[in-house]
Structure formats: C-alpha cells, structure tokens
Design a protein around this motif. Structure first.
Motif, short mmCIF file in Angstrom:
data_model
loop_
_atom_site.label_atom_id
_atom_site.label_comp_id
_atom_site.label_asym_id
_atom_site.label_seq_id
_atom_site.Cartn_x
_atom_site.Cartn_y
_atom_site.Cartn_z
N ALA A 197 -10.24 -40.91 40.09
CA ALA A 197 -10.13 -40.33 38.75
C ALA A 197 -9.05 -41.05 37.97
CB ALA A 197 -9.81 -38.84 38.84
N HIS A 198 -9.23 -41.08 36.66
CA HIS A 198 -8.25 -41.66 35.76
C HIS A 198 -8.01 -40.67 34.62
CE1 HIS A 198 -7.24 -44.74 32.38
NE2 HIS A 198 -6.14 -44.27 32.93
N ALA A 199 -6.76 -40.25 34.44
CA ALA A 199 -6.41 -39.33 33.36
C ALA A 199 -5.32 -39.96 32.50
CB ALA A 199 -5.94 -37.99 33.92
N ARG A 200 -5.40 -39.73 31.20
CA ARG A 200 -4.36 -40.25 30.30
C ARG A 200 -4.11 -39.27 29.17
NH1 ARG A 200 -5.96 -43.26 25.60
NH2 ARG A 200 -8.23 -43.15 25.26
N LEU A 201 -2.85 -39.19 28.76
CA LEU A 201 -2.48 -38.32 27.65
C LEU A 201 -2.87 -38.98 26.34
CD1 LEU A 201 1.06 -37.27 28.93
CD2 LEU A 201 -1.04 -35.92 29.01
N LEU A 202 -3.37 -38.17 25.41
CA LEU A 202 -3.82 -38.70 24.12
C LEU A 202 -2.78 -38.54 23.02
CD1 LEU A 202 -7.56 -37.52 24.12
CD2 LEU A 202 -6.58 -39.70 24.89
N GLY A 203 -1.69 -37.81 23.31
CA GLY A 203 -0.62 -37.67 22.33
C GLY A 203 -0.83 -36.55 21.34
N ASP A 204 -1.93 -35.81 21.46
CA ASP A 204 -2.18 -34.70 20.54
C ASP A 204 -2.25 -33.37 21.29
OD1 ASP A 204 -4.49 -35.07 21.93
OD2 ASP A 204 -5.84 -35.08 20.19
N GLY A 205 -1.61 -33.32 22.47
CA GLY A 205 -1.65 -32.10 23.27
C GLY A 205 -2.89 -32.01 24.13
N SER A 206 -3.54 -33.12 24.37
CA SER A 206 -4.73 -33.11 25.21
C SER A 206 -4.68 -34.26 26.21
CB SER A 206 -6.01 -33.22 24.36
OG SER A 206 -6.02 -34.44 23.66
N VAL A 207 -5.55 -34.20 27.20
CA VAL A 207 -5.63 -35.23 28.23
C VAL A 207 -7.09 -35.63 28.39
CG1 VAL A 207 -5.73 -33.46 30.04
CG2 VAL A 207 -5.12 -35.80 30.64
N GLU A 208 -7.31 -36.92 28.50
CA GLU A 208 -8.65 -37.45 28.74
C GLU A 208 -8.77 -37.79 30.21
OE1 GLU A 208 -11.13 -40.69 26.35
OE2 GLU A 208 -9.84 -41.62 27.88
N GLY A 254 11.81 -23.81 27.93
CA GLY A 254 13.05 -23.06 28.12
C GLY A 254 13.97 -23.68 29.14
N GLN A 255 13.92 -24.98 29.31
CA GLN A 255 14.78 -25.77 30.18
C GLN A 255 14.48 -25.62 31.67
OE1 GLN A 255 18.79 -24.67 29.01
NE2 GLN A 255 18.81 -26.22 27.40
N VAL A 256 13.99 -24.49 32.12
CA VAL A 256 13.80 -24.29 33.56
C VAL A 256 12.38 -23.90 33.95
CG1 VAL A 256 16.21 -23.70 34.02
CG2 VAL A 256 14.60 -21.90 33.36
N ASN A 257 11.61 -23.31 33.06
CA ASN A 257 10.26 -22.87 33.41
C ASN A 257 9.26 -24.00 33.25
OD1 ASN A 257 10.76 -20.17 34.15
ND2 ASN A 257 10.92 -19.58 32.00
N GLU A 258 8.45 -24.20 34.28
CA GLU A 258 7.49 -25.30 34.31
C GLU A 258 6.08 -24.74 34.13
OE1 GLU A 258 6.99 -29.59 34.97
OE2 GLU A 258 8.70 -28.29 34.53
N SER A 259 5.54 -24.88 32.92
CA SER A 259 4.19 -24.42 32.63
C SER A 259 3.18 -25.39 33.24
CB SER A 259 3.98 -24.33 31.12
OG SER A 259 2.63 -24.03 30.81
N VAL A 260 2.17 -24.84 33.91
CA VAL A 260 1.18 -25.68 34.61
C VAL A 260 -0.23 -25.28 34.19
CG1 VAL A 260 0.27 -26.41 36.85
CG2 VAL A 260 2.72 -25.93 36.60
N THR A 261 -1.03 -26.28 33.88
CA THR A 261 -2.46 -26.10 33.63
C THR A 261 -3.22 -26.86 34.70
OG1 THR A 261 -2.08 -25.97 31.24
CG2 THR A 261 -4.33 -26.36 31.97
N VAL A 262 -4.20 -26.22 35.31
CA VAL A 262 -4.93 -26.82 36.41
C VAL A 262 -6.40 -26.97 36.04
CG1 VAL A 262 -5.73 -26.49 38.80
CG2 VAL A 262 -3.36 -25.96 38.19
N TYR A 263 -6.96 -28.14 36.39
CA TYR A 263 -8.39 -28.40 36.22
C TYR A 263 -8.97 -28.75 37.59
CZ TYR A 263 -7.45 -28.39 31.24
OH TYR A 263 -7.07 -28.01 29.97
N GLN A 301 -17.23 -33.13 37.23
CA GLN A 301 -16.32 -32.85 36.12
C GLN A 301 -15.20 -31.91 36.57
OE1 GLN A 301 -18.86 -31.52 32.81
NE2 GLN A 301 -18.67 -33.61 32.00
N PHE A 302 -14.26 -31.70 35.65
CA PHE A 302 -13.10 -30.85 35.93
C PHE A 302 -13.23 -29.55 35.12
CE2 PHE A 302 -11.75 -35.05 37.09
CZ PHE A 302 -10.93 -34.86 38.19
N ARG A 303 -12.97 -28.43 35.78
CA ARG A 303 -13.08 -27.10 35.18
C ARG A 303 -11.72 -26.42 35.18
NH1 ARG A 303 -13.42 -22.15 37.69
NH2 ARG A 303 -13.77 -23.14 39.72
N LEU A 338 -9.40 -32.50 27.52
CA LEU A 338 -9.00 -31.15 27.88
C LEU A 338 -7.61 -30.85 27.34
CD1 LEU A 338 -10.05 -31.51 31.63
CD2 LEU A 338 -11.39 -30.43 29.82
N PRO A 339 -7.31 -29.56 27.05
CA PRO A 339 -5.96 -29.19 26.62
C PRO A 339 -4.95 -29.43 27.75
CG PRO A 339 -7.54 -27.46 26.12
CD PRO A 339 -8.24 -28.41 27.03
#
Length: 297
Positions: free
Chosen positions: A47-58, A103-112, A120-122, A70-71
């Motif tokens: 797999a190859h993923a890259r950030l698009l700079g607009d809050g999304s990842v391809e 908030g300096q310490v909390n790590e928000s995670v989104t999973v696909y 594909q990724f869900r 994807l967001p």
C-alpha cells in the motif's frame, strides 16, 4: 482534612504517559518525505498512502490503479498528521492509521481497515456509549494476545482508558473505568490494603457485553487496565475489625453475614460510602456482599 483515593487527583504527566504510549503499534515505514508511507498489507499486497495537505489522505494498493481519498486526523491548525499502520482487527492484514496531537498530549487516531475482498480501506467507527471515557479513538493500541483495542486520553490531570473488542465487524465497549472515591481513613478502619503504592490510583473497572449490559465490576489501578477475560481481579485487602458485617446490597440495615479479622477480600465497587467485596470462601466459593464504611458524623 481526610484524603481521597480518587481519579480526580493530580498526577504527573510522566506517570500518565505510561498508559498513553502506543507501544504495540507497528512502527511506520516512512518514506524520505514523511507526508507519505509505503507498507506491506499482506504477502504480495503493498500500500502507498500520502497526505494531500487538505486534511485528507490518498491511499491505494498494487492490486488496483484506483485510489481512495479519506479524511485524516489533524491537529488544531488542521495539519500535523502522521501516517502509520497496524493490524487493528486481528485478521492478519495491516491497516492504515492517521494520527495527530491535540491539546499537547492527546493523540487522536483514525483507522482504516483493509478489506481483502475489495482491496480497499474502510473506516473503523468508534463506539458511542455514555460509559465511554474517551469519545473517539485516542492513542489506540491493538493487543493481539487479548484481541482488544485500548484507547487512552487525558482529561484535566487524569488519564482515562477504554478497552474495545469486536462482535463480528463491529467494535463494542468491553471495559471502561470510572472514579472511585474512597475515604482512606474510613477505609483503613475496616480494611487494610495489600502492598499500598503511593502512586496508585484506584478506579472502578466495568466489563460490558456487546449489547451494553454490565457483567461485572472490580476496583483496580487506573494505570493497569485489565485486558484478560472475566473475572477481573479486585484490589486485595484484609479485614481489620474482629467482625465486619456483610450486607446483600448497599443501603441494607440488617444482615446475618459477617467477615472475620484477617479474612482476605477483593474490592469490587463503591457507592455512597458503601464498598462491595468478594470473599473467596474455602468451602463455598466466592461470596459477594457490601460493607458500610465508617462515618465521622
């Protein structure tokens, strides 16, 4: 002033970070440019993923020229996204994750999650329940041994954790924690805790089934989430007075049951000055009951 054993007490950030560190995530294989990542999903599938700079990842794989957009998780400025991968549903395939510090310490995670049938990724939806301490996924850690996902976040001076499991394709709340307010002076008059640690913070852990029914509770250290199957261990203690009345439920006014000095018990729950205990009777097995903590009125 009487001290309280409570999750509301101030803790050092270093101590709290012990529970928030994502130690089990597979290390992301960053390309020279950290805005993209390549990783092996499974044998023969990359797999190859890259950030698009607009809050999304391809993201896409070598199975198809098609790409998904994807967001992604972002920080307060809308960036700061990191890419990684791990097996979040324990199916043998590596899944994509995006994370950002809030908030300096909390790590928000989104999973696909990677779906082998479609290639594909869900998005993995975070459960919603009033008992959840950390809404969403935070510092998400998969544990293959117990097939659980641990989510940890900081609120004020305290770190909280939620433990999730799968029911089919859906994730549900498996264990959660809540404040345990115990008057230490009152507690010491009836029960002596074994091996007291000054840094220990006692919380009430609950186990839930996939339908949201609470199965059990146990008072345990906030920094040591119980991941293994029920029954959960309760904090160990021994009876201090010669006789300690044991009631069927909190608020009862009469009982014929009692514990004797030196009996070993486990702390299971607390409510309004009452404490639920489990005594493992050598001949009759586990015995549950409630004791009333002394008051100073």
């Amino acid at each position: 002033m009487t001290s309280l054993i409570s999750t509301s007490r101030c803790l050092s950030a270093a101590r709290g970070l012990l529970i928030a560190t994502v130690s089990l995530l597979a290390a992301p294989a960053f390309a020279a440019d950290e805005s993209q990542i390549r990783f092996e999903v499974a044998a023969g599938v990359s797999a190859h993923a890259r950030l698009l700079g607009d809050g999304s990842v391809e993201v896409g794989t070598n199975r198809s020229p098609a790409r998904q957009v994807l967001p992604a998780s972002t920080d307060e400025e809308g960036g700061g996204t990191r890419l990684g991968h791990a097996d979040y549903n324990f199916d043998g395939y590596q899944d994509l994750d995006t994370s950002a510090t809030l908030g300096q310490v909390n790590e928000s995670v989104t999973v696909y999650l990677y779906e082998p049938a479609s290639g594909q990724f869900r998005a993995l939806a975070a459960p919603e329940a009033s008992e959840i301490s950390c809404e969403g996924f935070w510092s998400l850690t998969p544990d293959p041994a117990t097939r659980t996902l641990s989510s940890s976040c900081r609120s004020g001076p305290m770190w909280y954790s939620d433990i999730y499991r799968y029911q089919g394709r859906q994730v549900y709340l498996y264990r959660s924690m809540r404040n345990a307010f115990l008057d230490t002076e009152a507690l010491a008059r009836v029960l002596a805790l074994a091996e007291v640690d000054d840094a220990e913070i006692l919380t009430v852990w609950s186990t839930w089934d996939a339908a949201g029914k609470r199965l059990e509770t146990a008072i345990w250290n906030a920094f040591d989430p119980p991941l293994k199957d029920a029954p959960m261990p309760g904090r160990s203690a021994s009876v201090v007075p010669d006789k300690l009345l044991l009631y069927s439920k909190a608020g009862d006014t009469s009982t014929k049951r009692y514990l004797l000095k030196g009996d070993r018990v486990e702390l299971l729950d607390e409510a309004d000055g009452w404490l639920q205990l489990r005594y493992r009777n050598p001949s009759r097995g586990p015995v549950l009951g409630w004791v009333k903590l002394p008051s100073y009125e």
